[in-house]
Design an enzyme around this catalytic site. Structure first.
Site, PDB file in Angstrom:
ATOM      1  N   GLY A  84       0.817  -1.204   0.000  1.00 20.42           N
ATOM      2  CA  GLY A  84       0.000   0.000   0.000  1.00 20.42           C
ATOM      3  C   GLY A  84       0.850   1.252   0.000  1.00 20.42           C
ATOM      4  O   GLY A  84       2.074   1.214  -0.057  1.00 20.42           O
ATOM      5  N   CYS A  85       0.197   2.402   0.092  1.00 20.07           N
ATOM      6  CA  CYS A  85       0.919   3.666   0.028  1.00 20.07           C
ATOM      7  C   CYS A  85       1.008   4.353   1.381  1.00 20.07           C
ATOM      8  O   CYS A  85       1.760   5.303   1.548  1.00 20.07           O
ATOM      9  CB  CYS A  85       0.239   4.599  -0.974  1.00 20.07           C
ATOM     10  SG  CYS A  85      -1.453   5.014  -0.522  1.00 20.07           S
ATOM     11  N   PHE A  86       0.272   3.893   2.371  1.00 27.70           N
ATOM     12  CA  PHE A  86       0.166   4.616   3.636  1.00 27.70           C
ATOM     13  C   PHE A  86       1.515   4.834   4.310  1.00 27.70           C
ATOM     14  O   PHE A  86       1.803   5.903   4.816  1.00 27.70           O
ATOM     15  CB  PHE A  86      -0.789   3.879   4.583  1.00 27.70           C
ATOM     16  CG  PHE A  86      -1.008   4.590   5.875  1.00 27.70           C
ATOM     17  CD1 PHE A  86      -1.848   5.685   5.932  1.00 27.70           C
ATOM     18  CD2 PHE A  86      -0.360   4.188   7.024  1.00 27.70           C
ATOM     19  CE1 PHE A  86      -2.046   6.359   7.117  1.00 27.70           C
ATOM     20  CE2 PHE A  86      -0.559   4.845   8.218  1.00 27.70           C
ATOM     21  CZ  PHE A  86      -1.404   5.936   8.264  1.00 27.70           C
ATOM     22  N   GLY A  88       4.534   4.745   2.943  1.00 31.37           N
ATOM     23  CA  GLY A  88       5.566   5.281   2.069  1.00 31.37           C
ATOM     24  C   GLY A  88       6.614   4.248   1.683  1.00 31.37           C
ATOM     25  O   GLY A  88       7.762   4.590   1.381  1.00 31.37           O
TER      26      GLY A  88
END
Length: 104
Positions: A84-86, A88
């Protein structure tokens, strides 16, 4: 329509009252969003509809300067990491040798 869909989602997720028991007898509530309950695959009826067309992408990656969409060089291989992107995590790949492009 969007409001109705949100209300249906939250009624299914939390039941009639926040923290109510689900059909399986497990307690559901806010913290189940973060993994404190058993997970299950959503049914086709619960799933969000797909897109009619692909999302518009920039021509090149903002950091790497490489294309985000094929065609890629012949010697490229695909690796999928479910992070995911949360957090980083994508940025950790930017400095690795051999990484052509990344996307979340």
């Amino acid at each position: 329509r969007h409001r109705e869909e949100c209300e249906i989602f939250f009624r299914r997720w939390w039941g009639k009252e926040r923290g109510s028991l689900s059909a399986t007898g497990t307690r559901r509530g806010f913290m189940s969003l973060f993994g404190f309950s058993k997970t299950r695959m959503v049914s086709a009826a619960e799933a969000l509809p797909g897109r009619d067309k692909a999302m518009d992408l920039p021509e090149v990656h903002l950091v790497l300067g490489t294309p985000l969409a094929p065609p890629f060089p012949d010697d490229c291989h695909l690796a999928i990491f479910a992070m995911g992107c949360f957090w980083g995590a994508e940025r950790k790949f930017w400095n690795l040798p051999g990484v052509h492009t990344t996307a979340v």
